[in-house]
Design a protein around this motif. Sequence first.
Motif, mmCIF file in Angstrom:
data_model
loop_
_atom_site.group_PDB
_atom_site.id
_atom_site.type_symbol
_atom_site.label_atom_id
_atom_site.label_comp_id
_atom_site.label_asym_id
_atom_site.label_seq_id
_atom_site.Cartn_x
_atom_site.Cartn_y
_atom_site.Cartn_z
ATOM 1 N N LEU A 48 0.814 -1.215 0.000
ATOM 2 C CA LEU A 48 0.000 0.000 0.000
ATOM 3 C C LEU A 48 0.847 1.263 0.000
ATOM 4 C CD1 LEU A 48 -2.822 1.090 2.493
ATOM 5 C CD2 LEU A 48 -2.153 2.097 0.326
ATOM 6 N N ASP A 49 1.619 1.410 1.065
ATOM 7 C CA ASP A 49 2.423 2.616 1.203
ATOM 8 C C ASP A 49 3.351 2.779 -0.004
ATOM 9 O OD1 ASP A 49 3.320 4.908 2.430
ATOM 10 O OD2 ASP A 49 4.962 3.859 3.441
ATOM 11 N N ALA A 50 3.996 1.698 -0.368
ATOM 12 C CA ALA A 50 4.926 1.759 -1.503
ATOM 13 C C ALA A 50 4.186 2.168 -2.774
ATOM 14 C CB ALA A 50 5.596 0.404 -1.703
ATOM 15 N N TYR A 51 3.015 1.587 -2.971
ATOM 16 C CA TYR A 51 2.246 1.914 -4.169
ATOM 17 C C TYR A 51 1.866 3.389 -4.185
ATOM 18 C CZ TYR A 51 -1.704 2.177 -7.385
ATOM 19 O OH TYR A 51 -2.560 2.541 -8.392
ATOM 20 N N VAL A 52 1.371 3.857 -3.066
ATOM 21 C CA VAL A 52 0.974 5.260 -2.987
ATOM 22 C C VAL A 52 2.160 6.154 -3.321
ATOM 23 C CG1 VAL A 52 0.239 7.093 -1.430
ATOM 24 C CG2 VAL A 52 -0.920 4.886 -1.368
ATOM 25 N N GLU A 53 3.288 5.857 -2.686
ATOM 26 C CA GLU A 53 4.471 6.682 -2.947
ATOM 27 C C GLU A 53 4.876 6.630 -4.420
ATOM 28 O OE1 GLU A 53 5.931 8.774 -0.747
ATOM 29 O OE2 GLU A 53 4.281 8.194 0.572
ATOM 30 N N SER A 54 4.743 5.452 -5.004
ATOM 31 C CA SER A 54 5.141 5.308 -6.404
ATOM 32 C C SER A 54 4.287 6.181 -7.325
ATOM 33 C CB SER A 54 5.033 3.852 -6.840
ATOM 34 O OG SER A 54 3.685 3.506 -7.116
ATOM 35 N N GLN A 55 3.063 6.412 -6.897
ATOM 36 C CA GLN A 55 2.170 7.229 -7.723
ATOM 37 C C GLN A 55 2.551 8.711 -7.704
ATOM 38 O OE1 GLN A 55 0.995 4.564 -9.363
ATOM 39 N NE2 GLN A 55 -0.862 5.767 -9.669
ATOM 40 N N LEU A 56 3.416 9.058 -6.753
ATOM 41 C CA LEU A 56 3.775 10.465 -6.607
ATOM 42 C C LEU A 56 5.072 10.805 -7.331
ATOM 43 C CD1 LEU A 56 3.113 10.767 -2.771
ATOM 44 C CD2 LEU A 56 1.491 10.977 -4.651
#
Lengths: 216, 216
Positions: free
Chosen positions: A88-96
């Motif tokens: 989750l966290d990694a995915y969210v960060e990747s979107q930024l």
Amino acid sequence: MGRVAQAPAEDVITPPARTRARRGEGERLRDEILVAAARVLAESGSEQAMSIRAVADAAGVTPPSIYMHFADKTDLVYAVCERNFTELDAYVESQLAGVDDPSERLALRGRAYIGFGLDHAEQYRVLFMTTEFPEHYTPEKMSEMAGYQHLVDNVRECMHAGTIATDDPEVVSVGLWALVHGITSLLVSRPSFPWPPVDTLVDHVLATYASGLSRQ
Amino acid sequence: MGRVAQAPAEDVITPPARTRARRGEGERLRDEILVAAARVLAESGSEQAMSIRAVADAAGVTPPSIYMHFADKTDLVYAVCERNFTELDAYVESQLAGVDDPSERLALRGRAYIGFGLDHAEQYRVLFMTTEFPEHYTPEKMSEMAGYQHLVDNVRECMHAGTIATDDPEVVSVGLWALVHGITSLLVSRPSFPWPPVDTLVDHVLATYASGLSRQ
DNA sequence: TTGCTGAGTTAACCGCGTTAGGTTATGACC
DNA sequence: GGTCATAACCTAACGCGGTTAACTCAGCAA
């Protein structure tokens, strides 16, 4: 159990397929159980249907073996969900990636969070919409998984940039979390409700809230 | 469970106490079951612990009797929760008595909704945070229970009064619902998380969102 | 009085989570 | 190479859960 004449290779018997782990390799089973459990959960789509017995079958093992690695069913269910939610966290960060403007990052963050939640609905339900959870699932773990600290940091950036007027980053962050969680949660638990299009809803809600935050 | 010496009239045996209903009065049991179930749910505090057998005991009846009035357990659980939640809309409206300003009403509405949800946590969880629900629990029923129509009306008033700049009352209403649901839901499912004080949080979130709504 | 039917009950099925206690294979040590 | 402790399982069972089939029994109409 009467034994009947039969073609030899018939039910003889899907032998566990699994070979017993060597000494010291006991942990191997833990992984195999987790993988099997994830599959069962994905296929059945419900925590209830993911029974210990079903998981044991899928792992080619007997039910009690599961208790060598997990205290109880809740523990197993959470282990599965947490495993998938490490992304989750990694995915969210990747979107930024590549986006510098703090406000824009905040909005993207919200959208990514909601998207990920909807893509892993049952797991999201278990982790964030349930009352019974194992002891080791602490508040810290929960907030870490939700990427809470990254959110707080982002909020602070917005404050420095002047796009958030309130001065309490904690309250602002929790509020934002509640906002995106509210959307995710409603959509997850009542998918058949005639919601407006998700994108419209998310855009409107995030824009509105951001606008409110920008002016005290 | 060792049996101890005790005064005779003790476990002899609380005979059902209940007298069988007369012809045509079968519906009586339905109510008695609902009352008993509500008590069990309140005492145990969890849908799981409210077992058919426990409810039957509490109602002075045998388990199968319950199936004369409820299709299955889910049906019963929902019936109990819905029963208690018929008050939600009425309660929220009652909190608005004497307040005329639409924006103020909207804020009070949010606060009342959250308060009611927290006061009936497990029921709120069942009704709004669960995936499996009986067929008769339609989207209409859900929105009716949440007082959704009243919310939409209130939003319209705000639009006419000019305090809400967006022109789609549905999207705005769903957004508001998601907002208050998010707070309620997080608090219900993770009461041990170090949330900021509820009032602070609610005030901030509602004020922020209202401010955002007021300006396009 | 008979017979129907509504309002329950008894007894059981099967699946579930979980546990006590047995079995088997591995590998360290003599 | 044999011994034996033990890690890595399994077998069998317990008790509880939801649910159902089949029975009983009271009330009432004819």
